[in-house]
Design a protein around this motif. Sequence first.
Motif, short mmCIF file in Angstrom:
data_model
loop_
_atom_site.label_atom_id
_atom_site.label_comp_id
_atom_site.label_asym_id
_atom_site.label_seq_id
_atom_site.Cartn_x
_atom_site.Cartn_y
_atom_site.Cartn_z
N LYS A 140 -14.38 -10.95 -0.46
CA LYS A 140 -15.06 -12.15 -0.72
C LYS A 140 -14.39 -11.72 -2.28
N ILE A 141 -14.55 -13.30 -3.10
CA ILE A 141 -13.63 -12.70 -4.45
C ILE A 141 -14.94 -13.44 -5.36
N GLN A 142 -15.62 -13.13 -6.44
CA GLN A 142 -16.52 -14.00 -7.02
C GLN A 142 -17.29 -13.50 -8.40
N PRO A 143 -16.40 -13.74 -9.44
CA PRO A 143 -16.13 -15.47 -9.26
C PRO A 143 -13.88 -14.57 -9.43
N ALA A 144 -13.46 -15.46 -9.49
CA ALA A 144 -12.14 -15.25 -9.43
C ALA A 144 -11.58 -15.40 -10.81
N LYS A 145 -10.51 -14.42 -10.77
CA LYS A 145 -9.39 -14.31 -11.59
C LYS A 145 -8.17 -14.60 -11.75
N LEU A 146 -7.92 -14.91 -12.44
CA LEU A 146 -6.30 -15.35 -12.82
C LEU A 146 -5.63 -14.38 -12.40
N GLU A 147 -5.41 -13.28 -12.34
CA GLU A 147 -5.22 -12.07 -11.91
C GLU A 147 -4.81 -11.65 -10.93
N ASP A 148 -6.40 -12.10 -10.29
CA ASP A 148 -5.97 -11.95 -8.61
C ASP A 148 -5.67 -12.88 -7.50
N SER A 149 -4.47 -13.59 -8.09
CA SER A 149 -3.47 -13.65 -7.42
C SER A 149 -2.58 -12.64 -6.87
N ALA A 150 -2.81 -12.54 -5.87
CA ALA A 150 -1.87 -11.83 -4.63
C ALA A 150 -2.32 -11.67 -3.70
N VAL A 151 -1.27 -11.29 -2.87
CA VAL A 151 -1.58 -11.70 -0.63
C VAL A 151 -2.44 -10.70 -0.92
N TYR A 152 -3.27 -10.52 -0.14
CA TYR A 152 -4.50 -9.77 0.89
C TYR A 152 -4.23 -9.32 1.67
N LEU A 153 -3.60 -7.88 2.10
CA LEU A 153 -3.67 -7.83 2.89
C LEU A 153 -4.75 -6.60 3.85
N CYS A 154 -4.67 -6.86 5.50
CA CYS A 154 -5.84 -7.08 6.10
C CYS A 154 -4.77 -5.75 6.94
N ALA A 155 -5.61 -4.44 7.17
CA ALA A 155 -4.79 -3.50 8.24
C ALA A 155 -6.17 -2.71 9.02
N SER A 156 -5.51 -1.94 9.86
CA SER A 156 -6.44 -1.46 11.06
C SER A 156 -5.47 -0.39 12.24
N SER A 157 -6.06 1.00 12.06
CA SER A 157 -5.59 1.57 12.99
C SER A 157 -7.22 2.82 13.27
N LEU A 158 -6.20 3.14 14.76
CA LEU A 158 -7.06 4.07 15.29
C LEU A 158 -8.04 4.90 15.14
N VAL A 159 -8.37 6.15 14.98
CA VAL A 159 -9.42 6.99 14.05
C VAL A 159 -8.45 7.70 13.89
N THR A 160 -7.98 8.39 14.91
CA THR A 160 -7.58 10.12 14.82
C THR A 160 -5.42 9.45 14.64
N LEU A 161 -5.52 8.52 14.57
CA LEU A 161 -3.70 8.20 14.56
C LEU A 161 -4.19 7.70 12.57
N THR A 162 -2.92 7.60 12.02
CA THR A 162 -2.75 7.85 10.81
C THR A 162 -1.88 6.01 10.37
N GLU A 163 -0.89 5.78 11.68
CA GLU A 163 -0.57 4.51 11.32
C GLU A 163 -1.55 2.78 11.51
N ALA A 164 -0.93 2.66 10.11
CA ALA A 164 -1.75 1.33 10.56
C ALA A 164 -0.64 -0.23 10.46
N PHE A 165 -1.62 -1.22 11.24
CA PHE A 165 -1.22 -2.03 11.46
C PHE A 165 -1.77 -3.20 10.69
N PHE A 166 -0.69 -3.94 10.03
CA PHE A 166 -1.21 -5.22 9.33
C PHE A 166 -1.03 -6.59 9.62
N GLY A 167 -1.86 -7.27 9.50
CA GLY A 167 -1.43 -9.04 9.42
C GLY A 167 -0.69 -8.88 8.58
#
Lengths: 115, 113
Positions: free
Chosen positions: B78-105
């Motif tokens: 969540k962003i509250q309150p938003a500023k102009l400089e918050d314009s961006a792409v927000y990426l979520c990623a996940s990985s298994l605990v024991t591996l470092t490879e991340a998969f992105f949305g």
Amino acid sequence: AQSVTQLDSHVSVSEGTPVLLRCNYSSSYSPSLFWYVQHPNKGLQLLLKYTSAATLVKGINGFEAEFKKSETSFHLTKPSAHMSDAAEYFCVVSDSDTGRRALTFGSGTRLQVQP
Amino acid sequence: EAGVAQSPRYKIIEKRQSVAFWCNPISGHATLYWYQQILGQGPKLLIQFQNNGVVDDSQLPKDRFSAERLKGVDSTLKIQPAKLEDSAVYLCASSLVTLTEAFFGQGTRLTVV
């Protein structure tokens, strides 16, 4: 602390010629290194990864990278560029310290492939 | 295997408004990340969760950004309150605990006007 420097912000090659995207890293521990590719309006896709096994790593779509500890480099190469390779490429490092495995991204290299 | 799901794909808000993004990681992935990617730059980590605990939020602007991961699965940013400089792409990623490879949305593209 970990960091990544991608030495070229833009690289332009002709179709069929070799590709070289350069990356240097800084890491306090034994790093894991990755290359991700990002096509326009698409998600980040893993190309290849190095995790302390063989130093020459082969990835998808004919890409490969060589881990050189003495040079702290992990350059990405491909023998022959294809038009579909045009995209943004990110070199990424992950330190294996204290369970903190967040990925630190470089600033990216935009690859253009000319016909 | 289903990938990392994010919604919405696009959001336009006025400055000082609030906004929330949602992420559903790959099933079984204990580690979840939120990254901010400003146009022309590489993604920057905002926050990392291990199950429902925060591992690293050192780069999260806590005066305006907040994130939670309920029951160690889905997450909201969540962003509250938003500023102009918050314009961006927000990426979520996940990985298994024991591996470092991340998969992105696919990311959420936020425009603050």
